[in-house]
Design a protein around this motif. Structure first.
Motif, PDB file in Angstrom:
ATOM      1  N   LYS A  67       0.832  -1.209   0.000  1.00  0.00           N
ATOM      2  CA  LYS A  67       0.000   0.000   0.000  1.00  0.00           C
ATOM      3  C   LYS A  67       0.861   1.251   0.000  1.00  0.00           C
ATOM      4  O   LYS A  67       1.302   1.662  -1.032  1.00  0.00           O
ATOM      5  CB  LYS A  67      -1.012   0.007   1.146  1.00  0.00           C
ATOM      6  CG  LYS A  67      -1.895  -1.233   1.191  1.00  0.00           C
ATOM      7  CD  LYS A  67      -2.679  -1.392  -0.063  1.00  0.00           C
ATOM      8  CE  LYS A  67      -3.548  -2.644  -0.001  1.00  0.00           C
ATOM      9  NZ  LYS A  67      -3.973  -3.036  -1.312  1.00  0.00           N
ATOM     10  N   ARG A  68       1.141   1.827   1.125  1.00  0.00           N
ATOM     11  CA  ARG A  68       1.914   3.080   1.193  1.00  0.00           C
ATOM     12  C   ARG A  68       3.296   2.908   1.817  1.00  0.00           C
ATOM     13  O   ARG A  68       4.081   3.842   1.862  1.00  0.00           O
ATOM     14  CB  ARG A  68       1.138   4.152   1.947  1.00  0.00           C
ATOM     15  CG  ARG A  68      -0.072   4.632   1.201  1.00  0.00           C
ATOM     16  CD  ARG A  68       0.361   5.544   0.086  1.00  0.00           C
ATOM     17  NE  ARG A  68      -0.689   5.729  -0.902  1.00  0.00           N
ATOM     18  CZ  ARG A  68      -0.457   5.935  -2.173  1.00  0.00           C
ATOM     19  NH1 ARG A  68       0.768   5.984  -2.618  1.00  0.00           N
ATOM     20  NH2 ARG A  68      -1.440   6.102  -3.023  1.00  0.00           N
TER      21      ARG A  68
ATOM     22  N   GLY B 143       5.557   5.031  -4.565  1.00  0.00           N
ATOM     23  CA  GLY B 143       4.719   5.712  -3.597  1.00  0.00           C
ATOM     24  C   GLY B 143       3.922   6.863  -4.193  1.00  0.00           C
ATOM     25  O   GLY B 143       2.897   7.257  -3.653  1.00  0.00           O
TER      26      GLY B 143
END
Length: 139
Positions: free
Chosen positions: A80-81, A121
């Protein structure tokens, strides 16, 4: 008519997705999770059985999603992040990202038959061939 209904519904019946325990994952997948994500526990794991293959999907407490093949070898890691563990990124790709996109981290890596796809990112997607050469950028 009955043959048509059978022909259409047969693939649906043969596919089975079910929630499994961590112990039901292949040993290789269990080891992978322990080694690369020691600080995050498994939220749930799922076994997907299709006509020609079996795959496993794991979601960790931190939101990371990992796909494994039938042997328990990883196919995709989506953090995800947060950054994908650096050991999973081929050196040539890591060097390219560090040089071309300083300060960006790789948050997703996906093994493809002809190479590797990554996501940074900043949501930029990069595709590399088997030799680590950049072949496509998608924003």
């Amino acid at each position: 008519m009955a043959f048509a209904v059978l022909f259409i519904t047969a693939p649906l019946v043969s596919c089975q997705d079910r929630i499994i325990t961590v112990k039901e994952l292949p040993a290789t997948a269990q080891s992978f999770i322990r080694e690369y994500f020691p600080d995050s526990s498994v939220l749930f794991a799922k076994k997907d059985r299709e006509l020609t293959k079996t795959t496993y999907e794991v979601t960790l407490q931190d939101g990371t999603e990992i796909d494994f093949n039938a042997k328990g070898e990883w196919d995709k890691v989506d953090c995800k992040r947060s950054a994908v563990p650096s050991q999973l990124i081929p050196a040539i790709i890591a060097e390219y990202v560090e040089t071309s996109f300083p300060g960006q981290v790789i948050v997703k890596i996906d093994k493809e038959p002809n190479g590797v796809d990554i996501e940074l990112g900043n949501d930029l997607e990069l595709k590399f061939n088997k030799n680590g050469k950049l072949i496509d950028i998608d924003d």
